[in-house]
Design a protein around this motif. Structure first.
Motif, PDB file in Angstrom:
ATOM      1  N   SER A  51      -7.677  -4.838  -3.222  1.00 50.76           N
ATOM      2  CA  SER A  51      -8.657  -4.256  -2.315  1.00 50.76           C
ATOM      3  C   SER A  51      -8.454  -4.815  -0.905  1.00 50.76           C
ATOM      4  O   SER A  51      -7.321  -5.000  -0.465  1.00 50.76           O
ATOM      5  N   GLY A  98      -3.780   2.845  -1.900  1.00 54.47           N
ATOM      6  CA  GLY A  98      -4.615   2.808  -0.711  1.00 54.47           C
ATOM      7  C   GLY A  98      -3.887   3.444   0.451  1.00 54.47           C
ATOM      8  O   GLY A  98      -2.666   3.639   0.400  1.00 54.47           O
ATOM      9  N   ASN A 133      -8.383   5.590  -7.309  1.00 56.07           N
ATOM     10  CA  ASN A 133      -8.553   4.360  -8.077  1.00 56.07           C
ATOM     11  C   ASN A 133      -9.587   4.516  -9.180  1.00 56.07           C
ATOM     12  O   ASN A 133      -9.426   3.948 -10.273  1.00 56.07           O
ATOM     13  N   TYR A 185     -12.144   4.343   4.609  1.00 57.19           N
ATOM     14  CA  TYR A 185     -11.258   3.315   4.071  1.00 57.19           C
ATOM     15  C   TYR A 185     -12.051   2.260   3.318  1.00 57.19           C
ATOM     16  O   TYR A 185     -11.766   1.954   2.162  1.00 57.19           O
ATOM     17  N   ASN A 208      -8.369   5.938  -1.433  1.00 62.26           N
ATOM     18  CA  ASN A 208      -8.854   4.580  -1.659  1.00 62.26           C
ATOM     19  C   ASN A 208      -9.929   4.518  -2.739  1.00 62.26           C
ATOM     20  O   ASN A 208     -10.034   3.519  -3.450  1.00 62.26           O
ATOM     21  N   MET A 260      -9.162   9.265   3.191  1.00 69.81           N
ATOM     22  CA  MET A 260      -9.326   7.855   2.838  1.00 69.81           C
ATOM     23  C   MET A 260     -10.289   7.674   1.676  1.00 69.81           C
ATOM     24  O   MET A 260     -10.076   6.815   0.819  1.00 69.81           O
ATOM     25  N   LYS A 269     -12.682   1.796  -0.817  1.00 70.99           N
ATOM     26  CA  LYS A 269     -12.288   0.556  -1.491  1.00 70.99           C
ATOM     27  C   LYS A 269     -13.455  -0.032  -2.289  1.00 70.99           C
ATOM     28  O   LYS A 269     -13.294  -0.489  -3.426  1.00 70.99           O
ATOM     29  N   MET A 318       0.834  -1.189   0.000  1.00 71.45           N
ATOM     30  CA  MET A 318       0.000   0.000   0.000  1.00 71.45           C
ATOM     31  C   MET A 318       0.878   1.252   0.000  1.00 71.45           C
ATOM     32  O   MET A 318       1.929   1.283   0.618  1.00 71.45           O
TER      33      MET A 318
END
Length: 297
Positions: A171, A136, A152, A186, A148, A144, A190, A1
């Motif tokens: 992930s 991440g 992405n 977080y 995350n 976050m 994701k 990460m």
């Protein structure tokens, strides 16, 4: 990460720094294909009859070229190393660029400093056959969500726009945590990234969901041997799986009972995802380990 740094909102960036526009891009396939022409004739065919017995074969070959986002991080560097070991051309993208430590595989990676909010996609995505994102991090709720999720999402859309046929997202395990914990930036970030991958790449997108990832992690010149904890815990949990499985339905139980995953298993599972056309969808901890075994040799 990768570690997290605060980025300004995308909307506040100059247009030249916002990533790719929706304008037409050059066809990456046409830039990376190699045309091979060969002739074949069965044994016993006379030379004067060669033309009538020959078969012309024209093949389009697209060399493997993977772009690893967060390539100098803990998981990213393991993926770069595994890809190099399998003869795959690798572009490693991260804010820090080339790793500060040494390794024979490092010299075989094309390192590009930058992050997804500012990177020149022309420089990294043209000719790519796959993108693997290890992006991440932790921080405030806003941070976050941004690193995350939004980072992405930008990467997925850029890869799609440039015609990259495969996208692999590293992930996180689907923990059975209380809703107030799963609603943190977080996890929601994701899951937002996962949705984007599966939406834009329904037949070739891959989401790997490992739990705690162990291995030798290098931080600021120091090596943290996470394998000293992760490896024995993984062995114990797998050996006692039949006894602990009934407990898996208890809230937050898999924080303790979800087996740790070797960083090498994650890396080789990503290589399997890159190479196999029928490898797509969401992969659990057990499936990651199974996929890794197929390419570990």
């Amino acid at each position: 990460m990768t570690s997290f740094l605060h980025f300004p909102a995308t909307s506040s960036l100059p247009s030249s720094l916002r990533g790719p526009s929706l304008a037409a891009r050059p066809n990456p396939t046409s830039l990376s294909q190699t045309r091979v022409k060969c002739r074949y004739a069965e044994a016993g065919v006379k030379s004067e009859d060669f033309n009538s017995g020959a078969i012309d074969v024209v093949a389009d070959v697209r060399p493997e070229r993977v772009v690893v986002l967060g390539g100098s991080g803990f998981v990213g560097s393991a993926i770069c190393k595994a890809a190099v070991s399998k003869g795959i051309e690798v572009v490693g993208v991260s804010r820090s660029g080339r790793p500060t430590y040494s390794g024979s595989w490092i010299d075989q990676v094309n390192w590009v400093p930058g992050d997804v909010f500012y990177v020149n996609w022309d420089e990294v995505l043209l000719g790519a056959t796959a993108v693997v994102s290890t992006i991440g991090g932790f921080g405030s709720e806003e941070q976050m969500q941004r690193i995350n999720g939004e980072a992405n999402v930008i990467a997925v859309n850029a890869a799609k726009e440039y015609g990259v046929p495969k996208f692999v997202l590293i992930s996180v395990h689907d923990y059975n945590l209380p809703p107030f914990l799963l609603s943190s930036g977080y996890f929601t970030g994701k899951r937002k990234a996962e949705s984007e991958v599966l939406s834009k790449y329904p037949n070739s997108g891959v989401v790997l969901r490992p739990g705690f990832i162990y291995g030798k992690r290098k931080v600021d010149g120091f090596e943290i041997p996470l394998d000293l904890i992760g490896e024995p815990v993984e062995r114990i949990l797998r050996a006692t799986e039949s006894f602990t499985k009934p407990l898996s339905s208890l809230p937050a139980s898999d924080l303790l009972l979800a087996p740790p995953v070797s960083v090498d298993d994650v890396a080789f599972a990503a290589i399997n995802a890159i190479r196999e056309d029928d490898f797509f969808g969401i992969f659990t901890i057990a499936q990651i380990k199974e996929a890794a075994e197929k390419v570990r040799v």
